[in-house]
Scaffold this motif. Structure first.
Motif, PDB file in Angstrom:
ATOM      1  N   ARG A 237      63.274  43.348  42.319  1.00 29.23           N
ATOM      2  CA  ARG A 237      62.122  44.253  42.231  1.00 29.23           C
ATOM      3  C   ARG A 237      62.346  45.124  41.002  1.00 29.23           C
ATOM      4  O   ARG A 237      63.411  45.711  40.837  1.00 29.23           O
ATOM      5  CB  ARG A 237      62.000  45.105  43.491  1.00 29.23           C
ATOM      6  CG  ARG A 237      61.695  44.240  44.707  1.00 29.23           C
ATOM      7  CD  ARG A 237      61.215  44.994  45.911  1.00 29.23           C
ATOM      8  NE  ARG A 237      60.171  45.966  45.670  1.00 29.23           N
ATOM      9  CZ  ARG A 237      58.869  45.705  45.532  1.00 29.23           C
ATOM     10  NH1 ARG A 237      58.451  44.461  45.570  1.00 29.23           N
ATOM     11  NH2 ARG A 237      57.995  46.665  45.351  1.00 29.23           N
TER      12      ARG A 237
ATOM     13  N   LEU B   4      60.581  47.766  37.685  1.00 30.83           N
ATOM     14  CA  LEU B   4      59.591  48.716  37.198  1.00 30.83           C
ATOM     15  C   LEU B   4      59.395  48.404  35.725  1.00 30.83           C
ATOM     16  O   LEU B   4      60.357  48.373  34.958  1.00 30.83           O
ATOM     17  CB  LEU B   4      60.091  50.155  37.369  1.00 30.83           C
ATOM     18  CG  LEU B   4      59.247  51.248  36.730  1.00 30.83           C
ATOM     19  CD1 LEU B   4      57.878  51.310  37.386  1.00 30.83           C
ATOM     20  CD2 LEU B   4      59.952  52.579  36.840  1.00 30.83           C
ATOM     21  N   THR B   5      58.136  48.142  35.334  1.00 30.19           N
ATOM     22  CA  THR B   5      57.871  47.819  33.935  1.00 30.19           C
ATOM     23  C   THR B   5      57.717  49.092  33.119  1.00 30.19           C
ATOM     24  O   THR B   5      57.571  50.186  33.666  1.00 30.19           O
ATOM     25  CB  THR B   5      56.580  46.981  33.797  1.00 30.19           C
ATOM     26  OG1 THR B   5      55.474  47.783  34.176  1.00 30.19           O
ATOM     27  CG2 THR B   5      56.646  45.718  34.632  1.00 30.19           C
TER      28      THR B   5
ATOM     29  N   GLY C 293      55.186  49.970  31.589  1.00 29.11           N
ATOM     30  CA  GLY C 293      53.848  50.495  31.822  1.00 29.11           C
ATOM     31  C   GLY C 293      53.710  51.198  33.156  1.00 29.11           C
ATOM     32  O   GLY C 293      52.651  51.701  33.500  1.00 29.11           O
ATOM     33  N   GLY C 294      54.777  51.210  33.958  1.00 30.25           N
ATOM     34  CA  GLY C 294      54.759  51.910  35.230  1.00 30.25           C
ATOM     35  C   GLY C 294      54.348  51.048  36.415  1.00 30.25           C
ATOM     36  O   GLY C 294      54.033  51.576  37.482  1.00 30.25           O
ATOM     37  N   MET C 295      54.338  49.735  36.258  1.00 28.90           N
ATOM     38  CA  MET C 295      53.959  48.849  37.364  1.00 28.90           C
ATOM     39  C   MET C 295      55.209  48.326  38.071  1.00 28.90           C
ATOM     40  O   MET C 295      56.176  47.935  37.429  1.00 28.90           O
ATOM     41  CB  MET C 295      53.135  47.667  36.836  1.00 28.90           C
ATOM     42  CG  MET C 295      51.808  48.076  36.265  1.00 28.90           C
ATOM     43  SD  MET C 295      50.794  46.675  35.783  1.00 28.90           S
ATOM     44  CE  MET C 295      51.667  46.119  34.337  1.00 28.90           C
ATOM     45  N   TYR C 296      55.151  48.339  39.390  1.00 28.66           N
ATOM     46  CA  TYR C 296      56.223  47.779  40.202  1.00 28.66           C
ATOM     47  C   TYR C 296      55.876  46.337  40.546  1.00 28.66           C
ATOM     48  O   TYR C 296      54.718  46.013  40.777  1.00 28.66           O
ATOM     49  CB  TYR C 296      56.386  48.568  41.500  1.00 28.66           C
ATOM     50  CG  TYR C 296      56.982  49.931  41.306  1.00 28.66           C
ATOM     51  CD1 TYR C 296      58.364  50.105  41.301  1.00 28.66           C
ATOM     52  CD2 TYR C 296      56.184  51.057  41.139  1.00 28.66           C
ATOM     53  CE1 TYR C 296      58.922  51.355  41.126  1.00 28.66           C
ATOM     54  CE2 TYR C 296      56.726  52.313  40.966  1.00 28.66           C
ATOM     55  CZ  TYR C 296      58.097  52.456  40.961  1.00 28.66           C
ATOM     56  OH  TYR C 296      58.643  53.688  40.785  1.00 28.66           O
ATOM     57  N   GLY C 297      56.884  45.495  40.595  1.00 26.96           N
ATOM     58  CA  GLY C 297      56.646  44.107  40.953  1.00 26.96           C
ATOM     59  C   GLY C 297      57.937  43.397  41.294  1.00 26.96           C
ATOM     60  O   GLY C 297      59.030  43.980  41.254  1.00 26.96           O
TER      61      GLY C 297
ATOM     62  N   LEU D 210      52.760  41.371  41.151  1.00 24.84           N
ATOM     63  CA  LEU D 210      52.428  42.778  41.380  1.00 24.84           C
ATOM     64  C   LEU D 210      51.873  42.998  42.777  1.00 24.84           C
ATOM     65  O   LEU D 210      52.112  44.038  43.392  1.00 24.84           O
ATOM     66  CB  LEU D 210      51.422  43.260  40.332  1.00 24.84           C
ATOM     67  CG  LEU D 210      51.881  43.170  38.877  1.00 24.84           C
ATOM     68  CD1 LEU D 210      50.765  43.586  37.940  1.00 24.84           C
ATOM     69  CD2 LEU D 210      53.114  44.022  38.646  1.00 24.84           C
TER      70      LEU D 210
ATOM     71  N   SER E 235      49.937  37.632  39.857  1.00 23.44           N
ATOM     72  CA  SER E 235      51.126  37.629  39.003  1.00 23.44           C
ATOM     73  C   SER E 235      50.739  37.843  37.549  1.00 23.44           C
ATOM     74  O   SER E 235      49.655  37.453  37.121  1.00 23.44           O
ATOM     75  CB  SER E 235      51.876  36.304  39.135  1.00 23.44           C
ATOM     76  OG  SER E 235      52.357  36.145  40.450  1.00 23.44           O
TER      77      SER E 235
END
Length: 116
Positions: free
Chosen positions: A65, A67-68, A70-74, A88, A93
């Protein structure tokens, strides 16, 4: 007459020749100390953090898991060199370059915060 006194007052008065190499080192000592302080308080910790981040990027694997930038978790579902496929949401995806991963997301910490 006035110019003779001004020129004499502006002169070194014989101290310049007496200082020698030890006096020159004393003049640069504050600069050397400032560089040492900047190195140990700013430069070295930043290099250490960059090295840890580079190692974390190299150790990424399927299922992590993240954190990019850009602030996106995935969650990583596939790895192809420097290209990661990140899920995401269920069934959604995106492809992300490895360099844009800011860090690992810690799902354990999130569960602890929800229970409080």
């Amino acid at each position: 007459m006035f110019f003779d006194n001004v020129a004499h007052a502006m002169g070194a008065g014989g101290q310049g020749a007496a200082q020698g190499p030890a006096g020159q080192l004393g003049a640069f000592l504050p600069l050397i100390l400032m560089f040492a302080i900047f190195y140990f308080l700013l430069i070295r910790p930043q290099q250490k953090k960059a090295k840890q981040h580079k190692q974390m990027l190299a150790d990424l694997k399927k299922g992590d898991r993240i954190l990019t930038g850009g602030g996106m978790y995935g969650r990583i579902t596939a790895l192809e060199g420097d290209e990661l496929t990140v899920e995401l949401a269920e069934g959604f995806s995106v492809k992300v370059d490895r360099g844009y991963v800011a860090g690992l997301a810690n799902p354990v910490r999130k569960q602890e915060n929800k229970s409080k």
